[in-house]
Design a protein around this motif. Structure first.
Motif, mmCIF file in Angstrom:
data_model
loop_
_atom_site.group_PDB
_atom_site.id
_atom_site.type_symbol
_atom_site.label_atom_id
_atom_site.label_comp_id
_atom_site.label_asym_id
_atom_site.label_seq_id
_atom_site.Cartn_x
_atom_site.Cartn_y
_atom_site.Cartn_z
ATOM 1 N N GLY A 101 7.069 6.616 -2.119
ATOM 2 C CA GLY A 101 7.421 5.727 -1.030
ATOM 3 C C GLY A 101 7.697 4.315 -1.539
ATOM 4 O O GLY A 101 8.453 3.677 -0.899
ATOM 5 N N LYS A 102 6.912 4.115 -2.597
ATOM 6 C CA LYS A 102 7.025 2.669 -3.248
ATOM 7 C C LYS A 102 8.675 2.368 -3.453
ATOM 8 O O LYS A 102 8.969 1.361 -3.112
ATOM 9 N N GLN A 103 9.279 3.266 -4.167
ATOM 10 C CA GLN A 103 10.634 3.093 -4.728
ATOM 11 C C GLN A 103 11.376 3.227 -3.388
ATOM 12 O O GLN A 103 12.416 2.214 -3.423
ATOM 13 N N SER A 104 11.055 3.824 -2.600
ATOM 14 C CA SER A 104 11.856 3.752 -1.185
ATOM 15 C C SER A 104 11.806 2.504 -0.386
ATOM 16 O O SER A 104 13.019 1.873 -0.242
ATOM 17 N N ILE A 105 10.728 1.930 -0.489
ATOM 18 C CA ILE A 105 10.485 0.464 0.064
ATOM 19 C C ILE A 105 11.401 -0.710 -0.671
ATOM 20 O O ILE A 105 12.171 -1.429 -0.390
ATOM 21 N N MET A 106 11.085 -0.259 -2.204
ATOM 22 C CA MET A 106 11.971 -1.443 -2.918
ATOM 23 C C MET A 106 13.528 -1.331 -2.879
ATOM 24 O O MET A 106 14.110 -2.167 -2.805
ATOM 25 N N ASN A 107 13.725 0.194 -2.855
ATOM 26 C CA ASN A 107 15.541 0.315 -2.583
ATOM 27 C C ASN A 107 15.736 -0.637 -1.520
ATOM 28 O O ASN A 107 17.064 -1.275 -1.448
ATOM 29 N N ILE A 108 15.029 -0.433 -0.370
ATOM 30 C CA ILE A 108 15.484 -1.083 1.007
ATOM 31 C C ILE A 108 15.354 -2.615 0.886
ATOM 32 O O ILE A 108 16.458 -3.231 1.047
ATOM 33 N N PHE A 109 14.368 -3.087 0.241
ATOM 34 C CA PHE A 109 14.284 -4.493 0.155
ATOM 35 C C PHE A 109 15.441 -4.914 -0.828
ATOM 36 O O PHE A 109 16.151 -6.083 -0.639
ATOM 37 N N LEU A 110 15.870 -4.448 -1.883
ATOM 38 C CA LEU A 110 16.815 -4.561 -2.923
ATOM 39 C C LEU A 110 18.088 -4.649 -2.025
ATOM 40 O O LEU A 110 19.042 -5.410 -2.386
ATOM 41 N N SER A 111 18.135 -3.920 -1.152
ATOM 42 C CA SER A 111 19.550 -3.567 -0.427
ATOM 43 C C SER A 111 19.656 -4.817 0.419
ATOM 44 O O SER A 111 20.989 -5.091 0.789
ATOM 45 N N LEU A 112 18.698 -4.983 1.029
ATOM 46 C CA LEU A 112 18.853 -5.905 2.347
ATOM 47 C C LEU A 112 18.615 -7.448 2.343
ATOM 48 O O LEU A 112 19.128 -8.027 2.841
ATOM 49 N N LEU A 113 17.486 -7.849 1.289
ATOM 50 C CA LEU A 113 17.014 -8.963 1.463
ATOM 51 C C LEU A 113 17.802 -10.215 0.359
ATOM 52 O O LEU A 113 18.166 -9.777 -0.840
ATOM 53 N N ASN A 114 18.276 -11.221 1.065
ATOM 54 C CA ASN A 114 18.560 -12.324 0.354
ATOM 55 C C ASN A 114 17.702 -13.123 0.314
ATOM 56 O O ASN A 114 16.723 -13.230 0.861
ATOM 57 N N LYS A 115 17.760 -14.314 -0.822
ATOM 58 C CA LYS A 115 16.635 -15.202 -0.901
ATOM 59 C C LYS A 115 16.353 -16.133 0.340
ATOM 60 O O LYS A 115 17.543 -16.281 1.090
ATOM 61 N N ASN A 116 15.369 -16.167 0.832
ATOM 62 C CA ASN A 116 14.941 -16.973 1.896
ATOM 63 C C ASN A 116 14.940 -16.316 2.818
ATOM 64 O O ASN A 116 14.451 -16.756 4.096
ATOM 65 N N ASP A 117 15.400 -14.798 3.022
ATOM 66 C CA ASP A 117 15.180 -14.080 4.167
ATOM 67 C C ASP A 117 13.681 -13.876 4.589
ATOM 68 O O ASP A 117 12.730 -13.710 3.688
ATOM 69 N N GLU A 118 13.170 -13.830 5.819
ATOM 70 C CA GLU A 118 11.797 -13.924 6.144
ATOM 71 C C GLU A 118 11.701 -12.005 6.387
ATOM 72 O O GLU A 118 12.617 -11.345 7.166
ATOM 73 N N VAL A 119 10.641 -11.864 6.144
ATOM 74 C CA VAL A 119 9.951 -10.356 6.176
ATOM 75 C C VAL A 119 8.617 -10.480 7.053
ATOM 76 O O VAL A 119 7.583 -10.914 6.259
ATOM 77 N N ILE A 120 8.595 -9.944 8.214
ATOM 78 C CA ILE A 120 7.413 -10.087 9.058
ATOM 79 C C ILE A 120 6.451 -8.887 8.515
ATOM 80 O O ILE A 120 6.938 -7.742 8.496
ATOM 81 N N ILE A 121 5.061 -9.270 8.068
ATOM 82 C CA ILE A 121 4.245 -8.275 7.731
ATOM 83 C C ILE A 121 2.932 -8.493 8.510
ATOM 84 O O ILE A 121 2.182 -9.518 8.190
ATOM 85 N N PRO A 122 2.374 -7.525 9.211
ATOM 86 C CA PRO A 122 1.188 -7.819 9.784
ATOM 87 C C PRO A 122 0.167 -7.493 8.721
ATOM 88 O O PRO A 122 0.241 -6.690 7.953
#
Ligand code: GLU
Length: 395
Positions: A101-122
């Motif tokens: 699952g860890k790599q799944s999350i990183m794949n998504i982050f690397l695919s979608l995130l640009n510098k300064n994009d915000e990710v909301i985490i409770p």
């Protein structure tokens, strides 16, 4: 020598769950009788039918690269599993199998995130969400919650944190580290907010899906109005006690699964072929097959709650899933031991390791410095002994 490390790397810390577990292992190797309640790793053996299928896969010659996103047969089984357990319709082209699952999350982050994009985490959140966002040079935006709220966010609170820069929202239910489980109603209410913000994608980490006690699991992707905004993550580590096999997977909108395919093709090629064959057999069976593990975890949860209540200064709520308790231990802050004051959860966790030889993980790793994560994915006698020691040293 001049510091040659990347800024990205210098910007993150070591995984506290793995660091604490490695400290415990080190002490054990030096001959100490350490009880490790730090790592979220089931102590069961994987079911026999899964082990046989892996052995068969070796004999049948599954030794080579698989498609980047996983064997088609596995992705078909995953689609059936999503439909059977979660009421979710995915096609194999929406599935990407990864090394956990860890790599799944990183794949998504690397695919979608640009510098300064915000990710909301409770918060409290699983330790690596925060660090992975930073690794991508994006900005984690934390929504704090309290024990009185059962560590869950309300729709009102969620909406307050969404801005034009919000790209992603990530959470887990059942939750690591709190064990909280969102109900159907609570998720439906959150879904209404997300519907108003169609540019926000939701990562729903459901790795603890089957580990819950007398409550139902709902996948947030099952609300049709936001299905196309959700990426659902799951894997074999927790439910089948196969942490070392490293199989995780996502169900996602096709444009996201395609981008994860691209990333994974460059950095991993594919998940382990033998583990994938075993995963096919594991996911074919109904969750009933692992009910004996869940029953055991439930017994341990009740035992841990009973023992915690007997320790003055520990305040805890009742978790309904995963295999963690997350007690508030702030009443120990400011107290002196061996001439030194304990000022935060890191120090209390180290104190318990030093004096009681019990490994836990500091709440600060999960975004809540007043708490401590204790895993009960350990044998009952070990749990009893650990709490006896904790009580003794804290008294
Ligand atoms: N997810 C487990 C935990 O939280 C395993 C360790 C890790 O990957 O963080 O303990």
């Amino acid at each position: 020598m001049k510091n040659r490390l990347s800024h990205r790397l210098q910007n993150i810390s070591y995984s506290q769950t793995l660091a604490m577990s490695s400290k415990a292992r080190e002490l054990k190797n030096r001959g100490y009788d350490v009880i490790n309640l730090s790592l979220g790793e089931p102590d069961f053996y994987p079911p026999d039918f899964i082990l046989s299928s892996a052995k068969k896969a070796i004999d049948q010659g599954f030794h080579y690269y698989t498609p980047v996103t996983g064997y088609l047969e596995l992705r078909e089984v995953i689609c059936k599993k999503f439909y059977r357990d979660n009421g979710l319709k995915y096609s194999p082209s929406q599935i990407v199998v990864s090394t956990g699952g860890k790599q799944s999350i990183m794949n998504i982050f690397l695919s979608l995130l640009n510098k300064n994009d915000e990710v909301i985490i409770p918060a409290p959140y699983w330790v690596s969400y925060y660090q992975m966002v930073k690794l991508c040079e994006a900005t984690p935006v934390i929504i704090p919650t309290t024990m009185e709220e059962d560590f869950k966010i309300s729709p009102k609170k969620l909406e307050k944190y969404i801005t034009h820069r919000t790209k992603l929202f990530i959470f887990s239910t059942p939750c690591n580290p709190t064990g909280s489980v969102y109900s159907y109603q609570e998720l439906e209410n959150l879904a209404k907010i997300f519907k108003k913000h169609p540019n926000v994608l939701i990562i729903s980490d459901e790795i603890y899906e089957h580990i819950r006690y007398s409550v139902k699991h709902t996948s947030i992707a099952s609300f049709p109005e936001i299905y196309h905004q959700v990426i659902t993550i799951n894997g074999l580590s927790k439910a089948f006690s196969m942490t070392g096999w490293r199989i995780g997977y996502i169900g996602a909108p096709e444009w996201v699964s395609k981008s994860c395919d691209k990333i994974q093709g460059q950095i991993t090629s594919c998940a382990n072929s033998i583990a994938q064959r075993a995963a096919i057999e594991a996911l074919k069976v109904s969750p009933i097959k692992i009910e004996y593990m869940i029953k055991e975890f439930e017994k341990r949860r009740d035992l841990v709650l009973e023992m915690i209540k007997k320790i003055d200064g520990f305040h805890v709520n009742k978790p309904y899933g995963a295999f963690y308790v997350f007690p508030n231990i702030s009443s120990f802050f400011g107290k002196k031991v061996d001439g030194k004051k304990i000022m935060n959860s890191d120090e209390l966790s180290i104190f318990l390791l030093d004096k009681a030889k019990v490994a836990t993980v500091s709440g600060s790793a999960f975004g809540d410095n007043e708490c401590l994560r204790i895993s009960y994915a350990s044998k009952e006698d070990k749990i009893i002994e650990a709490f006896k020691r904790i009580k003794q040293v804290l008294n």
